[in-house]
Design a protein around this motif. Structure first.
Motif, PDB file in Angstrom:
ATOM      1  N   UNK A 111      12.754 -12.224   6.995  1.00  0.00           N
ATOM      2  CA  UNK A 111      12.568 -11.341   5.847  1.00  0.00           C
ATOM      3  C   UNK A 111      11.157 -11.468   5.273  1.00  0.00           C
ATOM      4  N   UNK A 112      10.620 -12.673   5.280  1.00  0.00           N
ATOM      5  CA  UNK A 112       9.302 -12.920   4.714  1.00  0.00           C
ATOM      6  C   UNK A 112       8.178 -12.361   5.594  1.00  0.00           C
ATOM      7  N   UNK A 113       8.360 -12.415   6.909  1.00  0.00           N
ATOM      8  CA  UNK A 113       7.285 -12.062   7.839  1.00  0.00           C
ATOM      9  C   UNK A 113       6.969 -10.572   7.832  1.00  0.00           C
ATOM     10  N   UNK A 118       9.941  -7.999   2.842  1.00  0.00           N
ATOM     11  CA  UNK A 118       9.563  -8.914   1.774  1.00  0.00           C
ATOM     12  C   UNK A 118       9.605  -8.205   0.418  1.00  0.00           C
ATOM     13  N   UNK A 119       9.118  -6.980   0.379  1.00  0.00           N
ATOM     14  CA  UNK A 119       9.172  -6.192  -0.853  1.00  0.00           C
ATOM     15  C   UNK A 119      10.614  -5.830  -1.200  1.00  0.00           C
ATOM     16  N   UNK A 120      11.423  -5.568  -0.177  1.00  0.00           N
ATOM     17  CA  UNK A 120      12.828  -5.248  -0.415  1.00  0.00           C
ATOM     18  C   UNK A 120      13.558  -6.411  -1.078  1.00  0.00           C
ATOM     19  N   UNK A 121      13.276  -7.640  -0.631  1.00  0.00           N
ATOM     20  CA  UNK A 121      13.895  -8.819  -1.244  1.00  0.00           C
ATOM     21  C   UNK A 121      13.403  -8.988  -2.674  1.00  0.00           C
ATOM     22  N   UNK A 122      12.117  -8.737  -2.914  1.00  0.00           N
ATOM     23  CA  UNK A 122      11.574  -8.828  -4.276  1.00  0.00           C
ATOM     24  C   UNK A 122      12.282  -7.835  -5.197  1.00  0.00           C
ATOM     25  N   UNK A 123      12.528  -6.630  -4.713  1.00  0.00           N
ATOM     26  CA  UNK A 123      13.263  -5.648  -5.514  1.00  0.00           C
ATOM     27  C   UNK A 123      14.688  -6.115  -5.780  1.00  0.00           C
ATOM     28  N   UNK A 135      15.162  -0.780  -9.328  1.00  0.00           N
ATOM     29  CA  UNK A 135      13.760  -0.986  -8.957  1.00  0.00           C
ATOM     30  C   UNK A 135      13.362  -0.295  -7.660  1.00  0.00           C
ATOM     31  N   UNK A 136      14.275   0.466  -7.033  1.00  0.00           N
ATOM     32  CA  UNK A 136      13.948   1.129  -5.773  1.00  0.00           C
ATOM     33  C   UNK A 136      12.724   2.016  -5.956  1.00  0.00           C
ATOM     34  N   UNK A 137      11.802   1.927  -5.035  1.00  0.00           N
ATOM     35  CA  UNK A 137      10.602   2.730  -5.086  1.00  0.00           C
ATOM     36  C   UNK A 137       9.451   2.097  -5.838  1.00  0.00           C
ATOM     37  N   UNK A 138       9.713   1.016  -6.559  1.00  0.00           N
ATOM     38  CA  UNK A 138       8.637   0.361  -7.304  1.00  0.00           C
ATOM     39  C   UNK A 138       7.726  -0.421  -6.355  1.00  0.00           C
ATOM     40  N   UNK A 139       6.428  -0.350  -6.619  1.00  0.00           N
ATOM     41  CA  UNK A 139       5.484  -1.187  -5.892  1.00  0.00           C
ATOM     42  C   UNK A 139       5.523  -2.595  -6.475  1.00  0.00           C
ATOM     43  N   UNK A 140       4.779  -3.505  -5.857  1.00  0.00           N
ATOM     44  CA  UNK A 140       4.730  -4.865  -6.397  1.00  0.00           C
ATOM     45  C   UNK A 140       4.111  -4.873  -7.788  1.00  0.00           C
ATOM     46  N   UNK A 141       3.075  -4.070  -7.981  1.00  0.00           N
ATOM     47  CA  UNK A 141       2.455  -3.986  -9.299  1.00  0.00           C
ATOM     48  C   UNK A 141       3.447  -3.452 -10.317  1.00  0.00           C
ATOM     49  N   UNK A 142       4.238  -2.472  -9.905  1.00  0.00           N
ATOM     50  CA  UNK A 142       5.252  -1.931 -10.801  1.00  0.00           C
ATOM     51  C   UNK A 142       6.315  -2.951 -11.152  1.00  0.00           C
ATOM     52  N   UNK A 211       7.824 -17.479  -0.305  1.00  0.00           N
ATOM     53  CA  UNK A 211       8.281 -16.720  -1.461  1.00  0.00           C
ATOM     54  C   UNK A 211       8.201 -15.217  -1.259  1.00  0.00           C
ATOM     55  N   UNK A 212       8.947 -14.489  -2.076  1.00  0.00           N
ATOM     56  CA  UNK A 212       8.981 -13.032  -2.021  1.00  0.00           C
ATOM     57  C   UNK A 212       8.388 -12.405  -3.278  1.00  0.00           C
ATOM     58  N   UNK A 213       8.233 -13.198  -4.325  1.00  0.00           N
ATOM     59  CA  UNK A 213       7.590 -12.751  -5.553  1.00  0.00           C
ATOM     60  C   UNK A 213       6.310 -13.556  -5.761  1.00  0.00           C
ATOM     61  N   UNK A 214       6.445 -14.884  -5.810  1.00  0.00           N
ATOM     62  CA  UNK A 214       5.277 -15.757  -5.889  1.00  0.00           C
ATOM     63  C   UNK A 214       4.718 -15.977  -4.483  1.00  0.00           C
TER      64      UNK A 214
END
Length: 319
Positions: A111-113, A118-123, A135-142, A211-214
């Motif tokens: 999932x991380x690679x 990785x963004x999906x897990x962060x969401x 949070x679907x569709x949000x970027x990391x900045x969002x 990590x997926x956020x940090x």
């Protein structure tokens, strides 16, 4: 008491599941020994026996000493150990994973690679924290922007609920007393949750660093898992403790947090959350199988020499 060399190694079958353990135990001004498969905390009032296999995280506060044998049994039983200073918690040691399977670690790496997964897990982590938002569709900045606003809203709401005057989040690394009572309580709760989250992550065999956020830190995954329960548990509890009294805030926060974790079965929830986030259901902890990777996703038995051309040669034991 038998020596280390005479004791049989513990297997997952003998160990207490992560979700059934005490979240953490805090000790200070005592000497920690080993007695069979338990540890003892000895001070001027006598000795207290603590079954080591029931501990999630052992927090060693100021004035504690611990023997090599005690650390040995804590490592065997998968308990995490953190030395706790006056200025906060730091994770310095830990036991082996309570699973012998690498399924969750491999799922985490997969999932991380991939940047998309990785963004999906962060969401998904954001959705766990704030189930009323999609949070679907949000970027990391969002995601970061919304998370920051939600945490600020949580601080203001808890201040209004408890009647505490809120001047903003203030924490000076290395100086725990720099903040007011509620900031000290928030810091104490967060630091304990980091220790608990690290114990759960390690016990499942996951990597604390992926990590997926940090990112970029050895505890990147741990920090995000602990944050899952920040607004729902840690921050409200810290405001409750600070509203009761400004005296002895750190120790009162630790005790209240430990009770709340046990009341809400948070360790069980944390285990389930990690498995769901990684999209993997790990085999039973009793599985203790090592295989070798071959081509096309095939796995073959380990402990054999595959260097020969004849079937009999290929199957001879490696050792």
């Amino acid at each position: 008491m038998a020596t280390v060399s005479q004791r049989a190694a513990l297997t997952p079958r003998h160990l207490t599941r992560t979700g059934e353990r005490l979240s953490f135990i805090y000790l200070e001004r005592c000497v920690v020994h080993r007695d069979a498969n338990a540890i003892t905390a000895e001070d001027a009032e006598g000795a207290t026996h603590i079954p080591s296999a029931t501990i999630g995280t052992l927090l060693l506060g100021p004035g504690t000493r611990i023997t090599h044998q005690a650390m040995s049994v804590l490592g065997e039983t998968g308990a995490a150990v953190a030395w706790v200073g006056e200025q906060g918690v730091r994770y310095y040691a830990g036991g082996r994973a309570l699973t012998r399977s690498s399924a969750l670690a491999e799922a985490q790496a997969v999932q991380w690679a991939n940047p998309r997964s990785r963004l999906s897990v962060a969401r998904a982590m954001y959705r766990l924290r704030f189930p009323d938002e999609n949070p679907d569709g949000l970027t990391r900045k969002g995601l970061l922007g919304r998370e920051g606003r939600r945490v600020k809203d949580c601080y203001r709401a808890e201040a209004a609920r408890t009647g505490i005057r809120w001047r903003g989040r203030r924490y000076v690394p290395g100086d725990f007393t720099a903040g007011d009572a509620v900031n000290q309580a928030i810091t104490a709760a967060a630091q304990c949750m980091y220790g608990v989250a690290h114990a759960v992550v390690s016990s499942l065999g996951c990597s604390p660093a992926l990590g997926f956020v940090h990112s970029g830190h050895e505890l990147s995954f741990v920090l995000a898992i602990a944050d899952l329960y920040k607004t729902g548990l840690g921050i409200p509890l810290a405001f409750d403790v600070a509203a009761e009294s400004e005296e002895d805030v750190a120790s009162r926060t630790r005790r209240a947090l430990r009770d709340r974790i046990n009341e809400t079965s948070l360790l069980d929830r944390c285990v389930d959350d990690i498995k769901n986030l990684l999209g993997a259901v790990a085999p039973g902890v009793e599985r203790d199988v090592v295989t070798l990777q071959s081509d096309g996703g095939e796995e073959v038995a380990a402990g054999r020499n595959y260097g020969g051309t004849e079937p009999r040669e290929a199957e001879e034991m490696f050792w």
